[in-house]
Design an enzyme around this catalytic site. Structure first.
Site, PDB file in Angstrom:
ATOM      1  NE  ARG A   1      -4.288  -1.369   0.239  1.00 13.46           N
ATOM      2  CZ  ARG A   1      -4.705  -2.280  -0.567  1.00 13.46           C
ATOM      3  NH1 ARG A   1      -3.774  -2.602  -1.419  1.00 13.46           N
ATOM      4  NH2 ARG A   1      -5.833  -2.773  -0.510  1.00 13.46           N
TER       5      ARG A   1
ATOM      6  CD  GLU B   1      -3.247   3.128  -5.518  1.00 22.04           C
ATOM      7  OE1 GLU B   1      -4.277   2.735  -5.415  1.00 22.04           O
ATOM      8  OE2 GLU B   1      -1.958   2.419  -5.107  1.00 22.04           O
TER       9      GLU B   1
ATOM     10  CG  HIS C   1      -3.301  -0.920  -6.864  1.00 22.14           C
ATOM     11  ND1 HIS C   1      -3.814   0.011  -5.831  1.00 22.14           N
ATOM     12  CD2 HIS C   1      -3.138  -2.074  -6.533  1.00 22.14           C
ATOM     13  CE1 HIS C   1      -3.800  -0.983  -4.817  1.00 22.14           C
ATOM     14  NE2 HIS C   1      -3.626  -2.266  -5.107  1.00 22.14           N
TER      15      HIS C   1
END
Length: 336
Positions: A248, A277, A295
Site C-alpha cells: 500500500r 491513488e 496498481h
C-alpha cells in the site's frame, strides 16, 4: 454450503441474515452485474443523493460488498444499523474501520491466497525492471535515441543481490521463494519473527534497509503500518539502494521517497501503489530511475476471476449461515 450459482431467493429463503446487499464503491463489472442480477443489490451513491438513499434503504442493508480501495468507514458503518458483514473484493481491507466492525459484531472478509502468485510475480517483475531499466530502455529505443546517442547506460545486476522484505506473510514469502531462484540473499522484518523461516530476521526496518540492496514492501496497509518505511529507513537504504512497493502506498513515507529519488539519494524505485491513488506524484513522472504501475499487481484474468468467486462465496456463506469463508473478523449472529 451455498455456491455462487444459488439464486437470491433461495439464499434469502435459507438465510438468517435477511435483508439487502449494498455495493459500495466501484467494483469489477462482472461482479457488480452478478450482485445486481442475482442478489438484487443496491448501489450506494458516492456523491449527491447519498443521504437520501441511506434514509430510504439503510434499515434494510445487512451485507456490504466493497473493495480494498473503497472500504466502509465509521460514518457509513454507523449509518447501517442492521449491517452484519463487510465483504471485500481484494486482500486489502485497510480502508474499512475493522476495529469498529469487531466492536459492533460486524464480520469482515477479504480474498487472500488467490492473488498471492500474481502479486509476487509483479514484485519480481518490478524489481527486475527497476534494476535493469527495461522500461527506460524501451522508451530510449522508441524515442529514436539509440542511433543518435549510442548505447543505453549500464544498469544493475539482479542475480545475487541482497533483498530485504518488509512483511513476510503469504505474499512476502512467495516473493522470497521466487528471488531464491536468482541467488538473492533474503532477510526480512516482521512484527514478529517467523518460526522456522530460512530467511534472516532483522528487528527493525531501518536496520533491514541498511543491510540490503533492494527493499521490497509487502506489508499489509492500515494504521498500524502507516509510514512503516519512513525517512530514516529510506535514508538507510542509501544512494545505491532500490525500493519496490506492491503493498500500500501508505506503508511508505511518500513525501520522503519522492524527495530522495529526485535528489538521487536513492538509486531507484518500482511502485505499484501510491498514497493518493489514482494520483501519482508528478515529480516521479520524469524520472527514468522509477517504474510506475497503476496498481495492477493482481490484475490478471485468472486472479480477478478467483477473487470474484471468493467474494461471492463469502457473501453466500454469510447470507446462509452467518459466517464468512475467509474472515478477517467473523460476524456475531444477528437476532434482529
Amino acid at each position: 454450503m451455498a455456491t455462487a450459482e444459488a439464486s437470491p431467493n433461495s439464499i434469502a429463503a435459507q438465510g438468517v441474515h435477511l435483508g439487502r446487499v449494498l455495493m459500495v464503491g466501484p467494483l469489477k463489472p462482472s461482479l457488480a452485474a452478478t450482485l445486481t442480477e442475482r442478489y438484487d443489490a443496491l448501489d450506494l451513491p458516492m456523491g449527491e443523493g447519498r443521504s437520501n438513499f441511506l434514509r430510504e434503504h439503510a434499515e434494510s442493508v445487512t451485507a456490504v460488498v466493497t473493495s480494498g480501495r473503497t472500504g466502509v468507514d465509521a460514518t457509513l458503518m454507523t449509518a447501517l444499523p442492521r449491517l452484519g458483514a463487510i465483504v471485500h473484493f481484494g486482500v486489502g481491507y485497510d480502508t474499512t474501520d475493522v476495529a469498529l466492525a469487531a466492536e459492533r459484531g460486524i464480520g469482515v472478509s477479504n480474498t487472500p491466497d488467490v492473488l498471492t502468485d500474481c502479486v509476487a510475480d509483479t514484485a519480481v517483475g518490478l524489481l527486475i525492471d527497476t534494476l535493469r531499466g527495461f522500461s527506460a530502455a524501451d522508451r530510449y529505443v522508441r524515442a529514436g535515441r539509440w542511433p543518435v546517442d549510442g548505447n543505453f547506460p549500464l544498469t544493475r545486476k539482479v542475480s545475487g543481490t541482497r533483498v530485504g522484505i518488509v512483511g513476510l506473510g503469504r505474499i512476502g514469502s512467495a516473493i522470497a521463494t521466487r528471488l531464491e531462484g536468482f541467488g538473492c540473499s533474503i532477510s526480512y522484518h516482521n512484527r514478529h519473527e517467523v518460526s522456522g523461516s530460512a530467511y534472516t530476521y532483522v528487528g527493525s526496518v531501518v536496520e533491514l534497509a541498511a543491510g540490503v540492496d533492494v527493499l521490497v514492501v509487502a506489508a499489509a496497509g492500515g494504521r498500524g503500518t502507516a509510514k512503516l518505511v519512513d525517512r530514516a529507513a529510506l535514508e538507510a537504504l542509501g544512494p545505491d539502494g532500490y525500493l519496490i512497493n506492491v503493498a500500500r502506498g501508505t506503508v511508505v513515507d511518500e513525501e520522503a521517497l519522492v524527495e530522495l529519488l529526485t535528489q538521487r539519494r536513492l538509486a531507484g524505485a518500482g511502485l505499484d501503489v501510491f498514497t493518493d491513488e489514482p494520483h501519482t506524484p508528478e515529480a516521479l513522472l520524469a524520472l527514468d530511475t522509477v517504474v510506475l504501475l497503476p496498481h495492477v499487481a493482481s490484475g490478471t484474468v485468472e486472479t480477478r476471476a478467483a477473487m470474484e468467486a471468493l467474494t461471492l462465496r463469502n457473501l453466500d456463506d454469510f447470507l446462509t449461515s452467518g459466517t464468512l469463508t475467509t474472515p478477517v473478523v467473523q460476524p456475531k449472529v444477528l437476532t434482529r
